[in-house]
Design an enzyme around this catalytic site. Structure first.
Site, PDB file in Angstrom:
ATOM      1  N   TYR A  42     -11.933  42.242 -24.235  1.00 53.75           N
ATOM      2  CA  TYR A  42     -11.102  42.528 -22.975  1.00 53.75           C
ATOM      3  C   TYR A  42      -9.662  43.258 -23.879  1.00 53.75           C
ATOM      4  CZ  TYR A  42     -15.494  39.684 -21.864  1.00 53.75           C
ATOM      5  OH  TYR A  42     -17.108  39.912 -21.609  1.00 53.75           O
ATOM      6  N   PRO A 188     -22.815  36.451 -12.907  1.00 53.16           N
ATOM      7  CA  PRO A 188     -23.668  35.725 -11.957  1.00 53.16           C
ATOM      8  C   PRO A 188     -23.561  35.190 -10.435  1.00 53.16           C
ATOM      9  CG  PRO A 188     -21.849  34.650 -12.024  1.00 53.16           C
ATOM     10  CD  PRO A 188     -20.916  35.970 -12.980  1.00 53.16           C
ATOM     11  N   LEU A 189     -23.070  36.003  -9.924  1.00 52.44           N
ATOM     12  CA  LEU A 189     -22.838  36.579  -8.305  1.00 52.44           C
ATOM     13  C   LEU A 189     -23.831  37.526  -8.271  1.00 52.44           C
ATOM     14  CD1 LEU A 189     -18.696  35.758  -7.451  1.00 52.44           C
ATOM     15  CD2 LEU A 189     -20.614  33.672  -8.143  1.00 52.44           C
TER      16      LEU A 189
END
Length: 253
Positions: A42, A188-189
């Site tokens: 990242y 996860p959404l």
């Protein structure tokens, strides 16, 4: 501490957004988020530096990072790199950026198919012995890969993509449950509306909260790591832990 972690990948690290990103991290800790997930990938370490600037010293919050890639610039310029000498170099960089002597949970971002698994996991196990990491985890692995890694050393966590519309790694989740290994679903959404919206209306929650509540209901070893750069969305995600789904609602989902 709660059961919903925080994925820091989405946080901007540029000078103009740095303070707002740090505010989100600090608020996550205030809300009882137990785990912050970052990675060398990242921003080539910029995300780790942001986490350290905002939260160090970390107290009870577990900060986990990932290694196993090399590159610079755009994401497309990065590649898997599980060579032992590269893993050691990456970990030393993570230690420096996170301002710690030992990484609480060190994860292999991906298994490099060009390097024997025993060399990759074995090197990480050596780093635990040397005191540079406390626990080890894996990301995007199969049941067989998890078993092979566990034959080499202890594995504390698995981070695989898993959500309402992608349940490919259901067998991995069950293997983690049987072994008492933390399972951290990323993305996860994700959901496709439909029953999710219906259940959300029934329980007075948002669809995102229902997606998280469903994950928590799947297994006691699940700890989702939703990410956001918004304080409002952060609060919404953390509040999902209080959403209770009935067995009928879970079955419908």
């Amino acid at each position: 501490m709660g059961r919903i972690g925080f994925g820091a990948m989405q946080l901007p690290t540029g000078a103009e957004q740095r303070e707002s990103s740090a505010a989100v991290l600090r608020r996550a800790v205030e809300l009882g988020v137990p785990l912050i997930d970052t990675a060398y990938l990242y921003g080539g370490g910029a995300n780790e530096e942001l986490v350290a600037a905002a939260l160090h010293p970390y107290g009870e919050t577990l900060v986990t990072t990932k290694v196993g890639v090399s590159g610079s610039g755009q994401l497309s310029d990065w590649r898997l790199d599980g060579r032992p000498e590269s893993l050691r170099r990456q970990v030393d960089g993570c230690l420096r950026r996170l301002r710690v002597e030992r990484i609480a949970l060190l994860q292999l971002h991906r298994i490099d198919p060009e390097v024997p698994l025993a060399d990759q996991v074995g090197t990480l196990a050596e780093l635990v012995t040397e005191g540079k990491a406390e626990r080890l985890g894996l990301s995007e692995v199969s049941v067989d890969e998890l078993a092979a890694a566990r034959s080499i050393t202890g594995i504390a966590s698995v981070q695989n993509r898993y959500n309402l519309i992608d349940r490919t790694h259901e067998p991995v989740l069950r293997a983690c449950e049987e072994a008492g290994i933390l399972f951290m679903p990323w993305r996860p959404l994700a959901h496709d509306g439909g029953a999710v919206a219906e259940v959300a209306a029934e329980v007075g929650a948002t669809p995102a909260q229902v997606a998280l509540a469903w994950l928590l209901a799947r297994s006691p070893v699940v700890l989702p790591i939703p990410g956001t750069a918004s304080l409002a969305h952060l609060a919404e995600n953390v509040a999902a832990e209080s959403v209770r789904l009935s067995p009928e609602q879970v079955a419908r989902l």
